[in-house]
Design a protein around this motif. Structure first.
Motif, PDB file in Angstrom:
ATOM      1  N   HIS A  41      20.695  11.285 -14.028  1.00 51.26           N
ATOM      2  CA  HIS A  41      19.512  11.503 -13.190  1.00 51.26           C
ATOM      3  C   HIS A  41      19.405  10.418 -12.122  1.00 51.26           C
ATOM      4  O   HIS A  41      19.607   9.237 -12.399  1.00 51.26           O
ATOM      5  N   ARG A  42      19.091  10.809 -10.876  1.00 50.61           N
ATOM      6  CA  ARG A  42      18.831   9.862  -9.790  1.00 50.61           C
ATOM      7  C   ARG A  42      17.669  10.406  -8.974  1.00 50.61           C
ATOM      8  O   ARG A  42      17.735  11.521  -8.462  1.00 50.61           O
ATOM      9  N   LEU A  43      16.625   9.630  -8.870  1.00 51.88           N
ATOM     10  CA  LEU A  43      15.477  10.022  -8.057  1.00 51.88           C
ATOM     11  C   LEU A  43      15.775   9.669  -6.611  1.00 51.88           C
ATOM     12  O   LEU A  43      15.995   8.502  -6.276  1.00 51.88           O
ATOM     13  N   LYS A  44      15.779  10.655  -5.760  1.00 54.79           N
ATOM     14  CA  LYS A  44      16.058  10.450  -4.345  1.00 54.79           C
ATOM     15  C   LYS A  44      14.755  10.196  -3.586  1.00 54.79           C
ATOM     16  O   LYS A  44      13.683  10.635  -4.001  1.00 54.79           O
ATOM     17  N   LEU A  90      10.395   5.064   2.434  1.00 51.82           N
ATOM     18  CA  LEU A  90      11.234   6.039   1.724  1.00 51.82           C
ATOM     19  C   LEU A  90      12.185   6.825   2.627  1.00 51.82           C
ATOM     20  O   LEU A  90      13.370   6.969   2.282  1.00 51.82           O
ATOM     21  N   PRO A  91      11.752   7.332   3.789  1.00 58.15           N
ATOM     22  CA  PRO A  91      12.693   8.098   4.629  1.00 58.15           C
ATOM     23  C   PRO A  91      13.873   7.276   5.155  1.00 58.15           C
ATOM     24  O   PRO A  91      14.870   7.843   5.599  1.00 58.15           O
ATOM     25  N   THR A  92      13.787   5.953   5.093  1.00 57.38           N
ATOM     26  CA  THR A  92      14.863   5.097   5.596  1.00 57.38           C
ATOM     27  C   THR A  92      15.895   4.760   4.517  1.00 57.38           C
ATOM     28  O   THR A  92      16.900   4.123   4.817  1.00 57.38           O
ATOM     29  N   LEU A  93      15.653   5.181   3.275  1.00 54.28           N
ATOM     30  CA  LEU A  93      16.513   4.801   2.154  1.00 54.28           C
ATOM     31  C   LEU A  93      17.453   5.929   1.746  1.00 54.28           C
ATOM     32  O   LEU A  93      17.122   7.103   1.858  1.00 54.28           O
ATOM     33  N   GLU A  94      18.627   5.542   1.225  1.00 56.39           N
ATOM     34  CA  GLU A  94      19.541   6.508   0.614  1.00 56.39           C
ATOM     35  C   GLU A  94      19.201   6.702  -0.852  1.00 56.39           C
ATOM     36  O   GLU A  94      19.357   7.793  -1.394  1.00 56.39           O
ATOM     37  N   LEU A 142       8.881  11.082  -2.251  1.00 52.73           N
ATOM     38  CA  LEU A 142       7.931  11.343  -1.169  1.00 52.73           C
ATOM     39  C   LEU A 142       7.189  12.661  -1.411  1.00 52.73           C
ATOM     40  O   LEU A 142       5.979  12.751  -1.181  1.00 52.73           O
ATOM     41  N   THR A 143       7.887  13.660  -1.909  1.00 54.24           N
ATOM     42  CA  THR A 143       7.255  14.944  -2.245  1.00 54.24           C
ATOM     43  C   THR A 143       6.221  14.764  -3.350  1.00 54.24           C
ATOM     44  O   THR A 143       5.121  15.324  -3.284  1.00 54.24           O
ATOM     45  N   ILE A 144       6.551  13.982  -4.374  1.00 52.63           N
ATOM     46  CA  ILE A 144       5.615  13.715  -5.473  1.00 52.63           C
ATOM     47  C   ILE A 144       4.377  12.991  -4.946  1.00 52.63           C
ATOM     48  O   ILE A 144       3.243  13.316  -5.318  1.00 52.63           O
ATOM     49  N   LYS A 165       0.826  -1.197   0.000  1.00 57.18           N
ATOM     50  CA  LYS A 165       0.000   0.000   0.000  1.00 57.18           C
ATOM     51  C   LYS A 165       0.871   1.264   0.000  1.00 57.18           C
ATOM     52  O   LYS A 165       2.044   1.228   0.380  1.00 57.18           O
ATOM     53  N   LEU A 166       0.253   2.355  -0.402  1.00 57.52           N
ATOM     54  CA  LEU A 166       0.948   3.633  -0.479  1.00 57.52           C
ATOM     55  C   LEU A 166       1.536   4.031   0.874  1.00 57.52           C
ATOM     56  O   LEU A 166       2.664   4.530   0.946  1.00 57.52           O
ATOM     57  N   SER A 167       0.800   3.802   1.946  1.00 60.56           N
ATOM     58  CA  SER A 167       1.295   4.162   3.281  1.00 60.56           C
ATOM     59  C   SER A 167       2.593   3.424   3.613  1.00 60.56           C
ATOM     60  O   SER A 167       3.480   3.979   4.282  1.00 60.56           O
ATOM     61  N   GLU A 168       2.748   2.203   3.148  1.00 59.48           N
ATOM     62  CA  GLU A 168       3.970   1.438   3.398  1.00 59.48           C
ATOM     63  C   GLU A 168       5.159   2.068   2.670  1.00 59.48           C
ATOM     64  O   GLU A 168       6.255   2.155   3.225  1.00 59.48           O
TER      65      GLU A 168
END
Length: 156
Positions: A67-70, A10-14, A75-77, A2-5
């Motif tokens: 290009h690298r999507l961070k 995302l905040p835990t990833l580099e 998360l902003t998108i 799910k989207l919530s997961e």
């Protein structure tokens, strides 16, 4: 998934990495070109009207190899799509181009997001006319029939 997961991960990833089920990685210069919600209204072969909703991510590769999507950008998108489109917390379906546009379910393996192959199934199996699966038996497990006939008894 799910989207919530995804929003929790995302905040835990580099880095944001996607991998196909066969182990092949989506090139690291991919773009998420769409985040949206897809509503599918349909009728199954049994005549039941159904509605399904999924959050859609579309991945695309361009020729901008630097290009690298961070994670914070994705998360902003996502947050913008929730705010502007009213996207809910539904299962995620990912579109990714190979020989044609493929649709995948999404999982996470503690490091990368994994694009899982989707399959089809009949939603109205009781009305579809497909016979139920027969029970498989081993011949060695079969007992002599109730008439008492057995090998070497001369009854056959």
């Amino acid at each position: 998934m799910k989207l919530s997961e995804v929003k929790q991960i995302l905040p835990t990833l580099e880095n944001v990495e996607f991998q196909l089920e066969d182990g092949t990685f989506v090139p690291e210069h991919f773009h998420v070109t769409e985040v949206g919600m897809i509503t599918k209204n349909f009728i199954d072969c049994g005549g039941t009207i159904r509605t399904e909703k999924v959050v859609n991510f579309q991945l695309w590769n361009a020729d901008d190899y630097e290009h690298r999507l961070k994670p914070d950008k994705l998360l902003t998108i996502i947050k913008l799509s929730e705010e502007k489109l009213g996207i809910g917390d539904f299962e995620i379906e990912v579109e990714y181009q190979s020989t044609t546009i493929g649709k995948y379910d999404l999982e996470f393996n503690q490091k990368t997001f994994v694009l899982k192959n989707k399959t089809t199934a009949c939603l109205a199996q009781d009305a579809c006319g497909i016979p139920s699966e027969k029970q498989k038996l081993n011949l060695s497990d079969l007992r002599a029939n109730s008439s008492g006939c057995s090998p070497n008894s001369g009854c056959c």
